[in-house]
Design a protein around this motif. Structure first.
Motif, PDB file in Angstrom:
ATOM      1  N   ARG A  22       0.822  -1.214   0.000  1.00  0.00           N
ATOM      2  CA  ARG A  22       0.000   0.000   0.000  1.00  0.00           C
ATOM      3  C   ARG A  22       0.854   1.262   0.000  1.00  0.00           C
ATOM      4  O   ARG A  22       0.411   2.312  -0.444  1.00  0.00           O
ATOM      5  CB  ARG A  22      -0.948   0.000   1.193  1.00  0.00           C
ATOM      6  CG  ARG A  22      -2.084  -0.969   1.017  1.00  0.00           C
ATOM      7  CD  ARG A  22      -3.083  -0.862   2.153  1.00  0.00           C
ATOM      8  NE  ARG A  22      -4.022  -1.950   2.071  1.00  0.00           N
ATOM      9  CZ  ARG A  22      -3.916  -3.087   2.750  1.00  0.00           C
ATOM     10  NH1 ARG A  22      -2.917  -3.276   3.578  1.00  0.00           N
ATOM     11  NH2 ARG A  22      -4.807  -4.036   2.615  1.00  0.00           N
ATOM     12  N   LEU A  23       2.066   1.152   0.507  1.00  0.00           N
ATOM     13  CA  LEU A  23       2.983   2.292   0.463  1.00  0.00           C
ATOM     14  C   LEU A  23       3.522   2.518  -0.946  1.00  0.00           C
ATOM     15  O   LEU A  23       4.078   3.565  -1.224  1.00  0.00           O
ATOM     16  CB  LEU A  23       4.158   2.093   1.429  1.00  0.00           C
ATOM     17  CG  LEU A  23       3.842   2.226   2.901  1.00  0.00           C
ATOM     18  CD1 LEU A  23       5.073   1.887   3.727  1.00  0.00           C
ATOM     19  CD2 LEU A  23       3.360   3.636   3.230  1.00  0.00           C
ATOM     20  N   GLY A  24       3.360   1.542  -1.821  1.00  0.00           N
ATOM     21  CA  GLY A  24       3.791   1.706  -3.200  1.00  0.00           C
ATOM     22  C   GLY A  24       4.921   0.790  -3.630  1.00  0.00           C
ATOM     23  O   GLY A  24       5.438   0.935  -4.740  1.00  0.00           O
ATOM     24  N   GLU A 103       2.799  11.069   4.453  1.00  0.00           N
ATOM     25  CA  GLU A 103       1.356  11.184   4.659  1.00  0.00           C
ATOM     26  C   GLU A 103       0.671   9.838   4.426  1.00  0.00           C
ATOM     27  O   GLU A 103      -0.169   9.404   5.222  1.00  0.00           O
ATOM     28  CB  GLU A 103       0.770  12.229   3.716  1.00  0.00           C
ATOM     29  CG  GLU A 103       1.239  13.632   3.991  1.00  0.00           C
ATOM     30  CD  GLU A 103       0.896  14.610   2.882  1.00  0.00           C
ATOM     31  OE1 GLU A 103       0.822  15.819   3.179  1.00  0.00           O
ATOM     32  OE2 GLU A 103       0.717  14.190   1.717  1.00  0.00           O
ATOM     33  N   ARG A 104       1.038   9.183   3.336  1.00  0.00           N
ATOM     34  CA  ARG A 104       0.460   7.885   2.997  1.00  0.00           C
ATOM     35  C   ARG A 104       0.753   6.874   4.107  1.00  0.00           C
ATOM     36  O   ARG A 104      -0.134   6.152   4.552  1.00  0.00           O
ATOM     37  CB  ARG A 104       1.039   7.432   1.653  1.00  0.00           C
ATOM     38  CG  ARG A 104       0.473   6.169   1.130  1.00  0.00           C
ATOM     39  CD  ARG A 104       0.882   5.879  -0.314  1.00  0.00           C
ATOM     40  NE  ARG A 104       2.307   5.910  -0.536  1.00  0.00           N
ATOM     41  CZ  ARG A 104       2.949   6.774  -1.317  1.00  0.00           C
ATOM     42  NH1 ARG A 104       2.278   7.706  -1.957  1.00  0.00           N
ATOM     43  NH2 ARG A 104       4.259   6.710  -1.482  1.00  0.00           N
ATOM     44  N   SER A 105       1.982   6.857   4.568  1.00  0.00           N
ATOM     45  CA  SER A 105       2.383   5.918   5.601  1.00  0.00           C
ATOM     46  C   SER A 105       1.605   6.148   6.892  1.00  0.00           C
ATOM     47  O   SER A 105       1.108   5.197   7.514  1.00  0.00           O
ATOM     48  CB  SER A 105       3.885   6.044   5.863  1.00  0.00           C
ATOM     49  OG  SER A 105       4.270   5.202   6.899  1.00  0.00           O
ATOM     50  N   VAL A 106       1.482   7.395   7.301  1.00  0.00           N
ATOM     51  CA  VAL A 106       0.766   7.719   8.545  1.00  0.00           C
ATOM     52  C   VAL A 106      -0.698   7.290   8.448  1.00  0.00           C
ATOM     53  O   VAL A 106      -1.230   6.663   9.367  1.00  0.00           O
ATOM     54  CB  VAL A 106       0.893   9.227   8.878  1.00  0.00           C
ATOM     55  CG1 VAL A 106      -0.086   9.634   9.961  1.00  0.00           C
ATOM     56  CG2 VAL A 106       2.321   9.553   9.291  1.00  0.00           C
ATOM     57  N   LEU A 107      -1.349   7.597   7.335  1.00  0.00           N
ATOM     58  CA  LEU A 107      -2.755   7.210   7.171  1.00  0.00           C
ATOM     59  C   LEU A 107      -2.922   5.692   7.198  1.00  0.00           C
ATOM     60  O   LEU A 107      -3.848   5.168   7.835  1.00  0.00           O
ATOM     61  CB  LEU A 107      -3.324   7.778   5.873  1.00  0.00           C
ATOM     62  CG  LEU A 107      -3.543   9.283   5.830  1.00  0.00           C
ATOM     63  CD1 LEU A 107      -4.122   9.698   4.481  1.00  0.00           C
ATOM     64  CD2 LEU A 107      -4.442   9.759   6.956  1.00  0.00           C
ATOM     65  N   LEU A 108      -2.025   4.978   6.527  1.00  0.00           N
ATOM     66  CA  LEU A 108      -2.118   3.522   6.517  1.00  0.00           C
ATOM     67  C   LEU A 108      -1.902   2.929   7.905  1.00  0.00           C
ATOM     68  O   LEU A 108      -2.599   1.997   8.303  1.00  0.00           O
ATOM     69  CB  LEU A 108      -1.116   2.930   5.523  1.00  0.00           C
ATOM     70  CG  LEU A 108      -1.456   3.149   4.056  1.00  0.00           C
ATOM     71  CD1 LEU A 108      -0.296   2.718   3.167  1.00  0.00           C
ATOM     72  CD2 LEU A 108      -2.726   2.421   3.667  1.00  0.00           C
ATOM     73  N   LEU A 109      -0.946   3.466   8.626  1.00  0.00           N
ATOM     74  CA  LEU A 109      -0.699   2.955   9.981  1.00  0.00           C
ATOM     75  C   LEU A 109      -1.887   3.218  10.902  1.00  0.00           C
ATOM     76  O   LEU A 109      -2.263   2.367  11.701  1.00  0.00           O
ATOM     77  CB  LEU A 109       0.572   3.576  10.561  1.00  0.00           C
ATOM     78  CG  LEU A 109       1.881   3.090   9.953  1.00  0.00           C
ATOM     79  CD1 LEU A 109       3.035   3.968  10.414  1.00  0.00           C
ATOM     80  CD2 LEU A 109       2.141   1.632  10.292  1.00  0.00           C
TER      81      LEU A 109
END
Length: 146
Positions: A22-24, A103-109
């Motif tokens: 999901r992080l890419g 930002e992506r990482s924080v939202l996923l966590l």
């Protein structure tokens, strides 16, 4: 110790893989990442009875290193139009890819892995209020994209 490591792998291996995807990261990168996470964890002295936070911290740091080492897959200056024919998962993936890595990482966590703001702050090494600001900015960007 080996039974605890195997148990941790059974509990968190697929989740770590999914988080890195999901992080890419590509499938191969995410598979390598899961292996690297457990190798690094086994080399350190962690409490294998509750390794979740530590494993995700290693995964996060490893994935960020990989993502920084390559060219951006998506130019963040470009906008994305979501077509009605696309699958919902693809829409969400495109939206997440439009965010900065952090930002992506924080939202996923927070939302995918169910960690608290405090846990994410410890994992990333930033104050809790900074994490809240990152979430606020990321949500504002996502609202603009939709």
């Amino acid at each position: 110790m080996m039974n605890e490591v195997e148990r941790a792998f059974e509990l968190y291996g697929k989740r770590l893989y999914a988080y890195m995807r999901r992080l890419g990261l590509s499938e191969v990168e995410a598979e390598d990442g899961v292996q690297e996470v457990f190798i690094r964890a086994m080399r350190s002295s962690i409490d294998w009875s509750s390794p979740k936070g530590y494993l995700f911290k290693i995964a996060h740091n490893w994935a960020m290193d990989v993502l920084r080492s390559r060219m951006p897959l998506i130019d963040e200056e470009e906008g994305y139009e979501l077509s009605a024919g696309k699958d919902h998962f693809e829409d969400v993936h495109l939206l997440l890819q439009s965010l900065k890595e952090e930002e992506r990482s924080v939202l996923l966590l927070l939302y995918q892995e169910g960690l608290s703001y405090h846990e994410v702050a410890e994992l990333i090494g930033k104050p809790e209020n900074t994490i809240k600001s990152i979430v606020h900015r990321a949500k504002a960007k996502l609202r603009k994209e939709v």
